[in-house]
Design a protein around this motif. Sequence first.
Motif, PDB file in Angstrom:
ATOM      1  N   ILE A 185      -0.993  -3.597  -6.996  1.00 42.67           N
ATOM      2  CA  ILE A 185      -1.400  -2.848  -5.812  1.00 42.67           C
ATOM      3  C   ILE A 185      -2.642  -3.475  -5.194  1.00 42.67           C
ATOM      4  CG2 ILE A 185      -2.290  -0.619  -5.027  1.00 42.67           C
ATOM      5  CD1 ILE A 185      -0.372   0.683  -7.030  1.00 42.67           C
ATOM      6  N   ASN A 187      -1.650  -6.627  -3.423  1.00 43.67           N
ATOM      7  CA  ASN A 187      -0.990  -6.254  -2.177  1.00 43.67           C
ATOM      8  C   ASN A 187      -2.024  -5.877  -1.126  1.00 43.67           C
ATOM      9  OD1 ASN A 187       1.108  -5.289  -0.369  1.00 43.67           O
ATOM     10  ND2 ASN A 187       0.326  -3.264  -0.895  1.00 43.67           N
ATOM     11  N   LEU A 243       5.303  -0.061   5.756  1.00 41.20           N
ATOM     12  CA  LEU A 243       5.421   0.650   4.492  1.00 41.20           C
ATOM     13  C   LEU A 243       6.289  -0.124   3.498  1.00 41.20           C
ATOM     14  CD1 LEU A 243       4.623   3.300   3.130  1.00 41.20           C
ATOM     15  CD2 LEU A 243       6.789   4.239   3.914  1.00 41.20           C
ATOM     16  N   ASN A 250       4.891  -3.295   1.938  1.00 42.79           N
ATOM     17  CA  ASN A 250       3.982  -2.996   0.832  1.00 42.79           C
ATOM     18  C   ASN A 250       4.730  -2.888  -0.481  1.00 42.79           C
ATOM     19  OD1 ASN A 250       1.224  -2.630   1.590  1.00 42.79           O
ATOM     20  ND2 ASN A 250       1.987  -1.079   2.995  1.00 42.79           N
ATOM     21  N   PHE A 251       5.818  -2.121  -0.454  1.00 37.65           N
ATOM     22  CA  PHE A 251       6.576  -1.918  -1.683  1.00 37.65           C
ATOM     23  C   PHE A 251       7.174  -3.219  -2.198  1.00 37.65           C
ATOM     24  CE2 PHE A 251       6.742   2.602  -0.350  1.00 37.65           C
ATOM     25  CZ  PHE A 251       6.162   3.115  -1.501  1.00 37.65           C
ATOM     26  N   ILE A 286       4.313  -5.326  -3.638  1.00 38.52           N
ATOM     27  CA  ILE A 286       3.842  -4.775  -4.911  1.00 38.52           C
ATOM     28  C   ILE A 286       4.841  -5.080  -6.021  1.00 38.52           C
ATOM     29  CG2 ILE A 286       3.384  -2.640  -6.192  1.00 38.52           C
ATOM     30  CD1 ILE A 286       2.222  -1.491  -3.598  1.00 38.52           C
TER      31      ILE A 286
END
Lengths: 121, 628
Positions: free
Chosen positions: B430, B433, B445, B448-449, B452
């Motif tokens: 995290i 990221n 969004l 990001n996932f 990560i």
Amino acid sequence: MRTKVIIFFILINFNVVNAITFSVDSNKILKNLRCLICQGQSVADSNSDFAQTIKIVVKDQINDGKSEKEIYDFLIEKYGEWIVYKPPFNKVNFVLWLFPYIALVSGGVIIFLFLKKRDNH
Amino acid sequence: MLSNIGNTLLFLNILLGISIIYLSLQNLKNRKVLISKSIYHICLFQSTFIIICFFTLVTAFIISDFSIITVYQNSHSLKPFLYKVSGTWGNHEGSLLLWVIILTIFSFLFLLYNKHHAKNYRIYSLIVQNVLILGFLFFLLFNSNPFSIILPIPKEGLGLNPILQDPALAIHPPLLYVGFVGSSIYFSAAVASLLTNYSGKLFAKSIKTWVLVSWTFQTLGILTGSIWAYYELGWGGFWFWDPVENASLLPWFAMSALLHSLIVLERRNLLYFWVIILCLLTFILSVTGTFLVRSGILNSVHTFANDPSRGIYILIFLSLMIFVSVLLFFNKFKNSSYNLNSNSKETFILINNWFMMFYLITVLMGTVYPIFTEVLTDHKVSVGPPFYNTVIIPIVVLFLLFMSVGPQTGWIKNKSYNLNLLLKILIGSILINFCIVYLFKEYSLLSNFIIISAVFLVISSLIDLYKSYKNLKIDTPRIVSHLAFGFLILFIGINYNFSLEKDFNLKLGEKKNFENYSVEFKDLKLQDFKNYKAVIGEFKINNFKENSNQSLYPEIRIYENPSTITYEASIRSGILKDYYITMSNIDRSDYYNIKFQKKPFMMWIWISVIFISVGGFLRLYKNAKKNY
């Protein structure tokens, strides 16, 4: 404590950059449109006359304040669904959209049952 | 002359194929433990003849023998040597010959390198493989003969499509075909295994190497294809989810699933029937892909060679293959008892297969759905990148997390998870990221996932690597491939989200400013080359932030044989980013349309894929060392 730390970082992650823009991105729309006279190229990537025309149409529509969806609907009405690379969810395309997820869920169920059956042995 | 040699050799190969099947059937009847020497000899002849046959065609291309239609249609005497040679497989007929060569050589090698396996199993594999060889030889000889002649003999050839004249594309078909067609051998072996009940660990051992070889080459084949698409098609992307690209990806998913479940079969003697399904499926998908591409049924950017009559033949062949495999499978299928713990490496490998099947089904669905809607409802739809991205990307996040945890688990029953460590890795990911998003100043969004989870996999694999060095139980091949896969998704994620793309019109001498960049149209000149003319532009790119200058030279090329115009991108590859410029003329105007792109970490995407296949080569090397 640890969970708090994680939550903290996640929050930071999702808040720190406020570069979210709500304006309509013309390039994104053009990438999602098929150049009808080319062999499998998007409007954004093509130099053909057709692509040039569509580029102007899309830019005009954006300037008129149309939303992304309205622009797609307009083009679909004019040229058919063939023009958009993301097929709209409707009674013809629902199988396309739902089937992968049905497959995913049933795969999970199969593995689950497979493992459970063994536990009952 | 060459045409006669080629035709004779093809015809001889048909006879040899038939005699191999005949002799093999005879050999099954006698009780000797060994396969008769004559079968080996005929197989050797078969391979030699087909290779000579291939070199006959290559020679025809090199000396520009235009009495042969294939050469006439796809070559030109002025073409550079490399592209004369690669022209051999840059067309339907020649590539089909390449297809048959791989079928034949793999058939011979499989026979040769499996001496310690049961005789019946080997003979049945040989028979099935030769049925496939015959099927394609007939197709080659009677429908798509590369040695057909043309009269009167033309003085000059029509030339190879200029966008196929490219080094990456010269090696792309052979690499891809080793993968594609290589899967035929475990198709044959799977059929033989069902017929002779030669199952379990031994079966897994006999096909392991072949699955690895085909998977590794398929990976490289896909890579060269994307590299070519990146700098030749001039749109700055490397994957368009185009039907032809999907056709190469579908067998890759099946192979990757097979590669993993085969380990379970070898180690624990489980999942036999599932492995069989995957073996059959891989080659069926390869042939399906060929059908889709060669029949011209799909609209694709890569459609260079298609003809409906070919489609019918491949379709019949494909249907027969599917029919026989399904019939045989259900005839032999029996529900076996198994011992599988939900918390074990086996389960994680099943999860890998679960996701692979999801990707496979999604891509297959997206590829063939337009055909169905058009036939059934007369409704033309396009399924393109936005569909695949929407459906697949969120699931990749989950997949990467499983992939990080899976390899660390134990066989049979896993002891415990190091939750503490996992949590630390998650926090680390995290944080990383956070840095990446901060650096690029963009945000979504989902990205990001993706970042990560990709970093999560990378860190887990690195820890895995460190641990295995400490315990001296190094499983480098797996770690290299998994690590590279993590990096691949990471770089794709960054590249996809943080690319800069500008489309504008410029006149000679003008300058365009945007963000931290300026692009200046400095010069325009006309130049003559051996087989084309080129309009070359000079563009100066100024990066204010780094205070750096770079010049790029995109071209508009005018080829005469065949007469085509192509737009050549100019690319400046760097360690951190690529600059990419294409230009095209605008009718009745002094302005040129310029596309400028900044693509971060492009080079690292290629490197990651290379390392994925390096993992495959390392495994092959390790296995070879273990066996000798």
